[in-house]
Design an enzyme around this catalytic site. Structure first.
Site, PDB file in Angstrom:
ATOM      1  N   LYS A 179     -14.905   8.215  -4.233  1.00 12.74           N
ATOM      2  CA  LYS A 179     -16.168   8.520  -3.554  1.00 12.74           C
ATOM      3  C   LYS A 179     -16.717   9.869  -4.000  1.00 12.74           C
ATOM      4  CE  LYS A 179     -14.330   5.891   0.275  1.00 12.74           C
ATOM      5  NZ  LYS A 179     -13.442   5.976   1.443  1.00 12.74           N
ATOM      6  N   THR A 190      -8.829   6.401  -2.258  1.00 13.39           N
ATOM      7  CA  THR A 190     -10.205   5.952  -2.525  1.00 13.39           C
ATOM      8  C   THR A 190     -11.190   7.085  -2.305  1.00 13.39           C
ATOM      9  OG1 THR A 190     -10.328   5.067  -0.269  1.00 13.39           O
ATOM     10  CG2 THR A 190      -9.840   3.501  -2.036  1.00 13.39           C
ATOM     11  N   LYS A 198       0.397  14.323   1.595  1.00 14.52           N
ATOM     12  CA  LYS A 198      -0.951  14.609   1.084  1.00 14.52           C
ATOM     13  C   LYS A 198      -1.152  16.113   0.850  1.00 14.52           C
ATOM     14  CE  LYS A 198      -2.929  10.481   3.270  1.00 14.52           C
ATOM     15  NZ  LYS A 198      -3.365   9.702   2.105  1.00 14.52           N
ATOM     16  N   HIS A 241       0.803  -1.232   0.000  1.00 14.01           N
ATOM     17  CA  HIS A 241       0.000   0.000   0.000  1.00 14.01           C
ATOM     18  C   HIS A 241       0.832   1.276   0.000  1.00 14.01           C
ATOM     19  CE1 HIS A 241      -4.183  -1.352   0.474  1.00 14.01           C
ATOM     20  NE2 HIS A 241      -3.701  -2.350   1.167  1.00 14.01           N
ATOM     21  N   LYS A 246      -9.041  13.756   4.587  1.00 15.22           N
ATOM     22  CA  LYS A 246      -8.211  12.551   4.569  1.00 15.22           C
ATOM     23  C   LYS A 246      -7.238  12.635   5.734  1.00 15.22           C
ATOM     24  CE  LYS A 246      -6.902  13.551   0.358  1.00 15.22           C
ATOM     25  NZ  LYS A 246      -7.062  12.296  -0.355  1.00 15.22           N
ATOM     26  N   ARG A 247      -6.472  11.590   5.950  1.00 12.59           N
ATOM     27  CA  ARG A 247      -5.471  11.612   7.007  1.00 12.59           C
ATOM     28  C   ARG A 247      -4.507  12.778   6.787  1.00 12.59           C
ATOM     29  NH1 ARG A 247      -0.847   8.481   7.173  1.00 12.59           N
ATOM     30  NH2 ARG A 247      -1.578   7.470   5.269  1.00 12.59           N
TER      31      ARG A 247
END
Length: 797
Positions: A647, A643, A541, A347, A535-536
């Site tokens: 969504k 992901t 990110k 991952h 998100k985290r």
């Protein structure tokens, strides 16, 4: 039981009185929720039993999906949806003066996961059951989740996530199927009949007790199982020393998701958790297999074990231990069975996220497992020597044990028959960079399985209004076959359909606006662009890139009287790991910026910044249907897949993102005109990382916009001490901006300007939105799971 609302009402009242021994008029919402949850679980028990009996009698091959996380979200609503009985229940409860929506709000999100890894596992379980595939989850029943996040004075504060404080109506404790798991002690070797025998003695024994939860398929009477293991003191503990200390240490194994590992005790506890999970799970699976099968040599024909990332990779040496020490098989035979049974999903492309364990921790805690890993390493290195004689550097870099560390990803690749990435670019990076040497040695093992999401939760449940509009347009077959959403392409230019989709989006924005006001007291403009990054919180990110852009827009609004924008509401939601100092500073920066922007009378009508605390699945179900823009802005090559991007796409938001992870495949589906991409490519990022040449200071000095916003981090622009955001300032300039925030800034600004212009054309925007919904079916986890089933697990319905 639910043949009619009248039958339901009678059963519901009877059940309540039996459970609580009082009149329904005295009931609380929590008691009503518990009553309904128990009824639903009992309702599915017949199908649950029959599903398991069918798998046994048909001798079907079954997959067991091992994951350290399962981020399930609330189950009442999704279970009612999958059973097809929501309307009946809703009507019956209304006549009793009860709101089903209020009962759903009583359910606490299960504290069994943290981010994308755990949510993916939950989506996969839903798809396995809905596709009538024999597949189950294996995890840990954490007493507390990661943490409940509170924002106090802009800072993240962590509180215990006590998700079990009111019990869990979905679980059944199976104490009779407990497993004993051993830690520490030593291994004694003896000879019997000319063979070496290994005995694990003087070990600390822990009892693993399973709690089973039903995983309900969509309208197909299939009920698979999520088995969660809880650590309890053992009755067979030989050492009768400090009982209370033993009890505390034992229960700590399943106390918290991701215990703090900044100290050695935390590291030991994490490794204990990982072995506890695989030992309990594998022993249970093999025990069950042997009840109905004599030949262990064929277990891989009936059982597939999948490890979700490296956390459960100890399944490889544990399976070897069971086959060697308990079943008496020889090494070669046991290795052949193990490697043919186990498959592995990688991952990450982040080298720091590739798990390693110091021998000094691993060997004393798991002495027999360490011996087996040592033997695996010796044999693996011998095989490498045969193919690459004299290439010591290659062998050293591929070894499972090297420099006093056990390398879990290396063990995973050597001990499994399949290694998959989770997006095409991610798999390619594994093959050409991170796992290049392993790919050269095992080319047949590597494959791609692009992630997916369950459209049942993220569209049917989360966005029933959009679901209804879609079904009215193309019929209901898409619910079972989400690729049929492509039929919406014939409505792209239909102005009436565009209006319906637009009205649904506005309805969801109004709902979210109310939620934001209730949670924060801030009123947001429902007509503004809802620009969302949830998100985290992690440096790669790049929530920081988003913040710097907002600061730039704010500066222009303040300084240029003729500068206007389409009103924009920027919405953030994120948890930072408790020990991740930098990420927690980013949260403080977001909230500090929000306070400044939202209170400025000159800009607040055009610009709002919202941070929603304690981001979780149930909150995501409110945010995602309301989003206009989906921020997927990780540094290219760093996000394995994502992901959240899927969504948002499925709910009609347009992606603003880098060419990273599954964004690339979304681009392929929707076309360049229906997504906003920017920034460096993965190849360009890798080039800079290998060859240097990037100088963050040059961008700071030559771009007036960047110069201003970076200085504002430390020059008193914010009402905080000068040192508050110095860490962030230093990360960009002193540490040369590891994630290329400044490099991508100009391109990011340009992409936002395109968004602003495009949103002014309502018809054009709705065309883009409909195309995104229409092409989202490919990203259903049903497609992903069918690929796993066909290509890796060889399981069938």
């Amino acid at each position: 039981m639910f043949s009619s609302k009248e039958a339901f009402k009678k059963r519901f009242l009877d059940k309540f009185e039996r459970m609580y021994g009082k009149s329904f008029d005295e009931s609380t919402l929590q008691e009503q929720y518990n009553t309904l949850g128990q009824m639903i679980r009992e309702y599915v028990s017949k199908d649950w039993i029959e599903t398991n009996e069918r798998y046994r009698s048909n001798k079907q091959k079954q997959v067991y999906y091992f994951s350290i996380e399962f981020l399930l979200g609330r189950l009442l609503g999704s279970n009612l949806l999958n059973l097809g009985i929501r309307d009946c229940i809703d009507q019956g409860l209304k006549e009793l003066g009860v709101s089903l929506n209020e009962l759903e709000e009583q359910e606490v999100d299960a504290g069994l996961g943290n981010g994308g890894l755990g949510r993916l596992a939950a989506c996969f379980l839903d798809s396995l059951a809905s596709l009538n595939l024999p597949g189950h989850g294996v995890g840990i029943r954490y007493k507390h989740g990661l943490f409940d996040q509170k924002i106090v004075d802009g800072y993240q504060v962590e509180l215990p996530e006590q998700w079990l404080r009111n019990g869990n109506v979905w679980e059944i404790r199976k104490a009779g199927q407990a497993i004993e798991v051993k830690f520490g002690g030593e291994v004694k070797v003896s000879y019997a009949n000319g063979e070496l025998m290994f005995h694990h003695v003087n070990a600390e024994t822990v009892t693993a007790v399973p709690y089973d939860m039903p995983i309900i398929g969509y309208e197909n009477k299939v009920v698979n199982t999520l088995r969660l293991w809880s650590a309890e003191p053992s009755q067979f503990r030989p050492d009768k020393g400090d009982v209370m200390k033993y009890k505390r240490e034992t229960e700590a194994i399943s106390e918290f998701l991701y215990p703090d590992d900044t100290h050695i005790e935390g590291k030991i506890l994490r490794l204990k958790q990982q072995y506890f999970l695989v030992s309990a799970g594998l022993n249970s699976i093999i025990r069950s297999y042997l009840k109905n099968n004599n030949d262990l040599c064929k277990i891989h024909e009936k059982i597939a074990i999948h490890v979700n990332d490296t956390h459960p990779v100890l399944a490889i040496p544990e399976m070897m231990r069971i086959l060697l020490d308990e079943q008496g098989l020889g090494w070669d035979e046991a290795w052949d069975i193990t490697t043919n049974t186990i498959s592995y999903t990688n991952h990450t492309t982040l080298s720091e996220a590739l798990e390693t364990w110091p021998i000094s921790i691993f060997k004393p805690l798991l002495p027999r497992i360490y011996m087996i890993v040592e033997e695996i390493n010796e044999r693996f290195c011998a095989d490498l020597w045969k193919k690459y004689p004299g290439d010591w550097q290659r062998i050293e870099s591929m070894a499972i044990i090297a420099h006093d560390m056990v390398k879990m990803a290396h063990l995973a690749i050597a001990g499994s028959h399949s290694v998959n990435g989770v997006a095409q670019i991610h798999t390619n990076i594994l093959k050409t960079r991170e796992m290049k040497l392993f790919y050269e040695f095992y080319p047949h093992k590597f494959n791609n399985k692009t992630n997916g999401i369950t459209h049942r939760r993220w569209l049917l449940k989360a966005n029933p209004e959009l679901t209804n509009v879609i079904t009215e347009a193309i019929g209901g077959a898409w619910a079972a076959e989400p690729v049929k959403l492509t039929e919406l392409n014939s409505f792209v230019h239909d102005t009436g359909f565009q209006d319906e989709i637009y009205n649904v989006k506005q309805f969801n924005k109004q709902k979210l606006a109310k939620r934001i006001q209730n949670l924060t007291g801030i009123v947001v403009d429902e007509e503004s662009i809802f620009d969302v990054q949830v998100k985290r919180l992690h440096a790669y990110k790049r929530q920081l890139l988003n913040i710097l852009h907002i600061m730039y827009v704010y500066n222009r609004l303040k300084e240029e009287s003729n500068y206007t924008i389409t009103p924009r509401t920027f919405i953030f939601g994120a948890k930072a790991s408790p020990g991740y100092y930098y990420a927690k500073k980013i949260i403080k920066l977001i909230n500090t910026l929000a306070d400044k922007v939202n209170s400025d009378p000159n800009t607040r009508d055009m610009l709002k910044v919202i941070f929603l605390e304690n981001y979780r699945v149930s909150l995501a179900e409110e945010i995602i249907p309301a989003a206009n823009i989906s921020e997927q802005i990780s540094t290219a090559s760093k996000e394995a897949s994502g992901t959240g991007n899927m969504k948002f796409m499925m709910n009609g938001a347009l992606t603003l993102g880098t060419l990273d992870g599954a964004n690339i495949e979304i681009l392929e589906e929707v076309g360049q005109d229906n997504i906003y991409t920017f920034g460096l490519t993965a190849d360009q990022v890798l080039f800079y990382q290998r060859n240097g040449g990037y100088r963050a200071f040059e961008y700071y000095h030559h771009d007036k916009r960047l110069h201003q916003v970076i200085n504002q981090l430390v020059n008193g622009f914010f009402p905080v001490t000068g040192q508050e955001f110095e860490t962030i300032y230093d990360s960009l300039l002193v540490q040369n901006d590891e994630y290329f925030v400044l490099k991508d800034f100009d391109s990011y600004v340009a992409a936002h300007e395109k968004v602003d212009l495009a949103y002014k054309d309502r018809q054009g925007w709705m065309e883009k939105s409909i195309i995104n919904i229409a092409q989202s079916g490919r990203f259903s986890s049903d497609r992903t799971i069918q690929e796993y089933a066909d290509d890796i697990w060889t399981i069938h319905s």
